[in-house]
Write an enzyme that holds these catalytic residues in place. Structure first.
Site, PDB file in Angstrom:
ATOM      1  N   GLU A  53     111.852 -42.971 -95.542  1.00  0.00           N
ATOM      2  CA  GLU A  53     110.437 -43.217 -95.863  1.00  0.00           C
ATOM      3  C   GLU A  53     109.571 -42.997 -94.629  1.00  0.00           C
ATOM      4  O   GLU A  53     108.496 -42.387 -94.703  1.00  0.00           O
ATOM      5  CB  GLU A  53     110.264 -44.649 -96.377  1.00  0.00           C
ATOM      6  CG  GLU A  53     110.887 -44.863 -97.746  1.00  0.00           C
ATOM      7  CD  GLU A  53     110.878 -46.303 -98.220  1.00  0.00           C
ATOM      8  OE1 GLU A  53     111.067 -46.523 -99.417  1.00  0.00           O
ATOM      9  OE2 GLU A  53     110.697 -47.219 -97.395  1.00  0.00           O
TER      10      GLU A  53
ATOM     11  N   ASP B 174     103.867 -44.245-101.723  1.00  0.00           N
ATOM     12  CA  ASP B 174     105.008 -45.172-101.698  1.00  0.00           C
ATOM     13  C   ASP B 174     104.524 -46.611-101.836  1.00  0.00           C
ATOM     14  O   ASP B 174     103.349 -46.914-101.581  1.00  0.00           O
ATOM     15  CB  ASP B 174     105.780 -44.998-100.370  1.00  0.00           C
ATOM     16  CG  ASP B 174     107.193 -45.577-100.434  1.00  0.00           C
ATOM     17  OD1 ASP B 174     107.580 -46.134-101.482  1.00  0.00           O
ATOM     18  OD2 ASP B 174     107.903 -45.476 -99.421  1.00  0.00           O
TER      19      ASP B 174
ATOM     20  N   ASP C 113     106.770 -53.763 -99.309  1.00  0.00           N
ATOM     21  CA  ASP C 113     107.203 -55.140 -99.564  1.00  0.00           C
ATOM     22  C   ASP C 113     106.115 -56.128 -99.169  1.00  0.00           C
ATOM     23  O   ASP C 113     105.941 -57.159 -99.809  1.00  0.00           O
ATOM     24  CB  ASP C 113     108.502 -55.418 -98.818  1.00  0.00           C
ATOM     25  CG  ASP C 113     109.608 -54.514 -99.311  1.00  0.00           C
ATOM     26  OD1 ASP C 113     109.911 -54.583-100.516  1.00  0.00           O
ATOM     27  OD2 ASP C 113     110.138 -53.712 -98.521  1.00  0.00           O
TER      28      ASP C 113
ATOM     29  N   SER D  77     110.502 -49.668-107.272  1.00  0.00           N
ATOM     30  CA  SER D  77     110.032 -49.769-108.659  1.00  0.00           C
ATOM     31  C   SER D  77     108.597 -49.272-108.803  1.00  0.00           C
ATOM     32  O   SER D  77     108.252 -48.650-109.827  1.00  0.00           O
ATOM     33  CB  SER D  77     110.149 -51.214-109.155  1.00  0.00           C
ATOM     34  OG  SER D  77     109.443 -52.092-108.303  1.00  0.00           O
TER      35      SER D  77
ATOM     36  N   THR E  14     110.115 -44.711-102.586  1.00  0.00           N
ATOM     37  CA  THR E  14     111.280 -45.296-103.260  1.00  0.00           C
ATOM     38  C   THR E  14     110.945 -46.714-103.735  1.00  0.00           C
ATOM     39  O   THR E  14     110.215 -47.433-103.046  1.00  0.00           O
ATOM     40  CB  THR E  14     112.459 -45.358-102.272  1.00  0.00           C
ATOM     41  OG1 THR E  14     112.775 -44.031-101.868  1.00  0.00           O
ATOM     42  CG2 THR E  14     113.697 -45.995-102.903  1.00  0.00           C
TER      43      THR E  14
HETATM   44  C1  5RP Z   1     112.102 -49.207-100.403  1.00  0.00           C
HETATM   45  C2  5RP Z   1     110.729 -49.694-100.107  1.00  0.00           C
HETATM   46  C3  5RP Z   1     109.861 -50.041-101.253  1.00  0.00           C
HETATM   47  O1  5RP Z   1     108.656 -49.347-101.128  1.00  0.00           O
HETATM   48  C4  5RP Z   1     109.585 -51.511-101.249  1.00  0.00           C
HETATM   49  O2  5RP Z   1     110.827 -52.194-101.226  1.00  0.00           O
HETATM   50  C5  5RP Z   1     108.761 -51.944-102.457  1.00  0.00           C
HETATM   51  O3  5RP Z   1     109.548 -51.819-103.608  1.00  0.00           O
HETATM   52  P1  5RP Z   1     109.002 -52.211-105.043  1.00  0.00           P
HETATM   53  O4  5RP Z   1     107.933 -51.212-105.385  1.00  0.00           O
HETATM   54  O5  5RP Z   1     110.205 -52.126-105.931  1.00  0.00           O
HETATM   55  O6  5RP Z   1     108.450 -53.614-104.964  1.00  0.00           O
HETATM   56  O7  5RP Z   1     110.316 -49.822 -98.978  1.00  0.00           O
HETATM   57  O8  5RP Z   1     112.851 -49.048 -99.241  1.00  0.00           O
END
Ligand code: 5RP
Length: 218
Positions: free
Chosen positions: A103, A81, A84, A30, A28
């Site tokens: 996740e 995936d 952060d 971007s 999940t």
């Molecule tokens: C969602 C997550 C995402 O993998 C994480 O927030 C990274 O998001 P992005 O690819 O938008 O930077 O753990 O729950």
């Protein structure tokens, strides 16, 4: 390259890790969205996907990719995936998009976890990004007090309800040197569903988007 271009590059690079005719675990966020868009280009070669959020279900379906319930699937060769934050041991903080519990479940089932991230996500020490904790709503204040005892500063993520009907506390001020230990300690607090440390189930491969190209860390 922009951050979005780096995310797109790692999303595409992850296709190499998807075996033909498999069901793919999909994350999940971007960066995961770029992976979903890339996956659509090979949708005739896979059976479909298991998703970690309702948002990713919608995106997968919009591309005509079949979405399976996890309980109906025997094996998942790969889960792709974002993160952060990720360190060089491939331990991660996840849950910025509030999807951490699903996740973690899909990642637990998968044989390989491929993390896709732009270079801004690679850190020496986890914890600058506030650690998300999914909490049963009636336990919010109790859990917050216990998190303070562990040295954190929890903040209620206003207006966010997870796909599981729970709330998120974001824990600021942690310098995480023993990620396995802290992951277990937080999960032991009654009322916590799970926390966003992925240390026990770290990534197996990191595809890191850099201005020099996609680097592979194992
Ligand atoms: C969602 C997550 C995402 O993998 C994480 O927030 C990274 O998001 P992005 O690819 O938008 O930077 O753990 O729950």
């Amino acid at each position: 390259m922009t951050q979005d271009e780096l995310k797109q590059a790692v999303g595409r690079a992850a296709l190499e890790y998807v075996p033909d005719n498999c069901i793919v675990g999909v994350g999940t966020g971007s960066t995961a969205n770029y992976f979903i868009d890339a996956l659509a280009t090979m949708k005739g070669r896979i059976q479909g996907a298991v998703s970690s959020s309702e948002a990713s279900v919608a995106r997968l379906k919009s591309h005509g990719i079949a979405v399976f319930e996890l309980n109906t699937v025997d094996r998942l060769p790969v889960y792709v995936d974002g993160a952060d934050e990720i360190n060089r041991q491939l331990q991660m903080i996840k849950g910025g998009g509030a999807a951490l519990t699903r996740e973690k479940i899909v990642a637990a089932v998968a044989e390989q976890f491929i993390c896709i991230a732009d270079e801004s996500k690679l850190v020496d020490v986890l914890g600058k990004f506030p650690l998300p904790v999914e909490v049963i709503p009636m336990a919010r204040s109790y859990v917050a007090r216990q998190l303070v005892k562990l040295g954190g500063h929890p903040a209620y993520r206003d207006g966010v309800i997870t796909d599981n009907g729970n709330i998120i506390l974001d824990v600021h001020g942690l310098k995480i040197s023993e990620a396995n230990k802290l992951e277990s300690q937080i999960n032991e607090i009654v009322g916590v569903v799970t926390n966003g440390l992925f240390a026990h189930r770290r990534a197996d491969v990191l595809l890191l988007g850099t201005s020099k190209g996609v680097q592979v860390l194992k």
